[in-house]
Write an enzyme that holds these catalytic residues in place. Structure first.
Site, PDB file in Angstrom:
ATOM      1  N   SER A   1       0.563  -1.165   0.082  1.00  0.00           N
ATOM      2  CA  SER A   1       0.167  -0.040   0.009  1.00  0.00           C
ATOM      3  C   SER A   1       0.531   1.172  -0.128  1.00  0.00           C
ATOM      4  O   SER A   1       0.403   2.877  -0.182  1.00  0.00           O
ATOM      5  CB  SER A   1      -0.610   0.291   0.994  1.00  0.00           C
TER       6      SER A   1
ATOM      7  N   HIS B   1      -1.455  -2.436  -6.827  1.00  0.00           N
ATOM      8  CA  HIS B   1      -2.248  -2.256  -5.388  1.00  0.00           C
ATOM      9  C   HIS B   1      -3.729  -2.706  -6.512  1.00  0.00           C
ATOM     10  O   HIS B   1      -4.086  -1.463  -6.573  1.00  0.00           O
ATOM     11  CB  HIS B   1      -1.467  -1.090  -4.957  1.00  0.00           C
TER      12      HIS B   1
ATOM     13  N   GLU C   1      -4.322  -0.100  -8.269  1.00  0.00           N
ATOM     14  CA  GLU C   1      -2.803   0.847  -8.652  1.00  0.00           C
ATOM     15  C   GLU C   1      -1.535   0.524  -9.589  1.00  0.00           C
ATOM     16  O   GLU C   1      -0.766   0.108  -8.593  1.00  0.00           O
ATOM     17  CB  GLU C   1      -2.871   2.173  -7.848  1.00  0.00           C
TER      18      GLU C   1
ATOM     19  N   ASN D   1      -3.700   5.543  -1.487  1.00  0.00           N
ATOM     20  CA  ASN D   1      -3.459   6.033   0.078  1.00  0.00           C
ATOM     21  C   ASN D   1      -2.529   7.666   0.487  1.00  0.00           C
ATOM     22  O   ASN D   1      -2.587   7.650   2.102  1.00  0.00           O
ATOM     23  CB  ASN D   1      -2.190   5.196   1.059  1.00  0.00           C
TER      24      ASN D   1
HETATM   25  P1  NAD Z   1      -3.989  -9.746   6.222  1.00  0.00           P
HETATM   26  O1  NAD Z   1      -3.109  -9.379   7.579  1.00  0.00           O
HETATM   27  O2  NAD Z   1      -4.713 -10.306   5.649  1.00  0.00           O
HETATM   28  O3  NAD Z   1      -3.088 -10.936   5.144  1.00  0.00           O
HETATM   29  C1  NAD Z   1      -1.739 -11.196   5.373  1.00  0.00           C
HETATM   30  C2  NAD Z   1      -0.843 -12.589   4.754  1.00  0.00           C
HETATM   31  O4  NAD Z   1       0.244 -12.332   4.835  1.00  0.00           O
HETATM   32  C3  NAD Z   1      -1.804 -13.490   6.525  1.00  0.00           C
HETATM   33  O5  NAD Z   1      -2.830 -14.309   5.908  1.00  0.00           O
HETATM   34  C4  NAD Z   1      -0.259 -13.908   6.566  1.00  0.00           C
HETATM   35  O6  NAD Z   1      -0.263 -15.222   7.316  1.00  0.00           O
HETATM   36  C5  NAD Z   1       0.402 -13.989   5.444  1.00  0.00           C
HETATM   37  N1  NAD Z   1       1.913 -13.474   6.417  1.00  0.00           N
HETATM   38  C6  NAD Z   1       3.126 -13.995   6.617  1.00  0.00           C
HETATM   39  N2  NAD Z   1       3.825 -13.171   7.315  1.00  0.00           N
HETATM   40  C7  NAD Z   1       4.023 -14.159   5.444  1.00  0.00           C
HETATM   41  C8  NAD Z   1       5.451 -14.945   4.904  1.00  0.00           C
HETATM   42  N3  NAD Z   1       6.659 -14.112   5.033  1.00  0.00           N
HETATM   43  N4  NAD Z   1       5.098 -15.068   4.061  1.00  0.00           N
HETATM   44  C9  NAD Z   1       3.777 -15.683   3.256  1.00  0.00           C
HETATM   45  N5  NAD Z   1       2.486 -14.321   4.006  1.00  0.00           N
HETATM   46  C10 NAD Z   1       2.815 -14.573   5.297  1.00  0.00           C
HETATM   47  O7  NAD Z   1      -2.832  -8.433   5.162  1.00  0.00           O
HETATM   48  P2  NAD Z   1      -3.890  -7.903   3.829  1.00  0.00           P
HETATM   49  O8  NAD Z   1      -4.950  -6.794   3.785  1.00  0.00           O
HETATM   50  O9  NAD Z   1      -3.991  -9.172   2.894  1.00  0.00           O
HETATM   51  O10 NAD Z   1      -2.857  -7.409   3.534  1.00  0.00           O
HETATM   52  C11 NAD Z   1      -1.574  -8.055   2.745  1.00  0.00           C
HETATM   53  C12 NAD Z   1      -1.336  -6.392   1.592  1.00  0.00           C
HETATM   54  O11 NAD Z   1      -2.018  -5.490   0.747  1.00  0.00           O
HETATM   55  C13 NAD Z   1      -0.077  -5.821   2.510  1.00  0.00           C
HETATM   56  O12 NAD Z   1       0.952  -4.980   1.753  1.00  0.00           O
HETATM   57  C14 NAD Z   1      -1.459  -4.202   2.355  1.00  0.00           C
HETATM   58  O13 NAD Z   1      -0.764  -3.486   2.661  1.00  0.00           O
HETATM   59  C15 NAD Z   1      -1.632  -4.717   1.135  1.00  0.00           C
HETATM   60  N6  NAD Z   1      -3.056  -4.089   0.674  1.00  0.00           N
HETATM   61  C16 NAD Z   1      -4.440  -3.962   1.998  1.00  0.00           C
HETATM   62  C17 NAD Z   1      -5.585  -3.193   1.673  1.00  0.00           C
HETATM   63  C18 NAD Z   1      -6.736  -3.149   2.444  1.00  0.00           C
HETATM   64  O14 NAD Z   1      -7.711  -2.977   2.298  1.00  0.00           O
HETATM   65  N7  NAD Z   1      -6.064  -4.474   3.072  1.00  0.00           N
HETATM   66  C19 NAD Z   1      -5.622  -2.651   0.241  1.00  0.00           C
HETATM   67  C20 NAD Z   1      -4.566  -2.513  -0.868  1.00  0.00           C
HETATM   68  C21 NAD Z   1      -3.080  -3.095  -0.321  1.00  0.00           C
END
Ligand code: NAD
Length: 306
Positions: free
Chosen positions: A136, A157, A169, A207
């Protein structure tokens, strides 16, 4: 971190990306699961891996149940759930990465964690594979420098929830090749998404605009300017936003919102981005929003506000 390659040497190393037919999604949280779903729905072969193999399997079980419900409601054609699930294989750490044309990393928003992952991806993935991050806010250029192929590293993104939101994005790192950018824009199009391209700056475009809004709503709550319900109703009814800022922060995940706010604050060095203490308190208490059942609001098992 690898030294920045000289342009000429780096051109000699560069391999043009091939057509993308297989995708490995790393991290099976809310974003990774959604990305796997849209990729499979677009007809690609997908592997979804997580640090914990059970998390990846659970994510697919959840998306199967959701698609079956949508089938029964006539929202998607019959057979969609079986078709999508049939294209997704799941596994533990970095499962299936070696065979993919494109890797999309969707692990937590931490530079340390993503840097380590990009070093592993660089070693494991095919030399022609594109390495994308769903970060993000973190620098794509910085993640590219953890690899031997920065020209094939790019930001993809996606927005939350991925199957619903139209935007991707695409982020151009300092060394991202034009061909890489074009490949992922074409893929986003195949996913039925609209792309925008942004330069590699903290928070990119979306963001940079959103997180100060969510953080400010948190300050307003903390200062007692209004209740959480009134703050959210203000944005929904007065600004036409589909969700209020505190509701949206709960949907994104308060840990993710805090990480992005910290990155904006640190990387711009401007106090206007300092994260609200109330947000930090909720994260420290493990109240991360919908994904843990409680954040600014309390949620039931189906993610509905109770
Ligand atoms: P989340 O916490 O729901 O999921 C993250 C997952 O990654 C978990 O299942 C965890 O077990 C796994 N994980 C942790 N360490 C790991 C590793 N070393 N190898 C593989 N898997 C691993 O988080 P999310 O909301 O899905 O966010 C993930 C990414 O997407 C982040 O970079 C976040 O900034 C980005 N993002 C999130 C959103 C949102 O609205 N939540 C929107 C756009 C982008």
């Amino acid at each position: 971190m690898l030294p920045l390659p000289a342009t000429a040497g780096h051109r000699r190393m560069s391999t043009e990306p091939n057509a993308i037919e297989s995708v490995a999604v790393v991290g099976a949280g809310q974003m990774g699961a959604g990305i796997a779903q849209v990729a499979a729905r677009a007809g690609l072969q997908v592997v979804l891996s997580d640090q914990a193999e059970s998390q990846a399997a659970q994510a697919v079980a959840k998306l199967k149940a959701r698609l079956e419900r949508q089938e029964s409601e006539g929202k998607v054609p019959p057979g969609t759930a079986a078709d999508v699930v049939g294209k997704i294989r799941t596994g533990g750490p970095l499962f299936g990465v070696a065979d993919a044309d494109l890797v999309i990393e969707a692990a937590p928003e931490s530079l340390e964690l993503k840097s380590a992952l990009f070093r592993s991806l660089s070693a494991l993935a095919k030399p022609s594979a594109i390495l994308a991050s769903n970060t993000s806010s973190l620098s794509i250029t910085r993640l590219g420098r953890e690899t031997t192929r920065p020209q094939l590293v790019v930001g993809m993104h996606f927005m939350n929830p991925v199957p619903v939101m139209k935007l991707v994005e695409v982020v151009r790192g300092a060394l991202t090749a034009e061909a890489t950018l074009k490949s992922v824009v074409a893929l986003a199009d195949r996913f039925g998404k609209q792309s925008i391209v942004s330069q590699d700056r903290p928070g990119f475009l979306v963001n940079r605009i959103l997180i100060p809004l969510l953080n400010e709503a948190c300050f307003a709550l903390e200062e007692g300017v209004g209740t959480k319900e009134d703050i959210d109703a203000g944005a929904r009814l007065g600004l036409g936003h589909p969700l209020g800022p505190l509701e949206l922060a709960d949907l994104i995940g308060l840990d993710t919102v805090l990480s992005i706010a910290e990155i904006l604050h640190r990387d711009f060095g401007d106090p206007k981005y300092r994260p609200c203490a109330g947000l930090r308190n909720l994260v420290q208490a493990g109240l991360l929003g919908r994904k843990t059942g409680r954040g600014f609001y309390v949620y039931d098992q189906n993610g509905k506000k109770s």
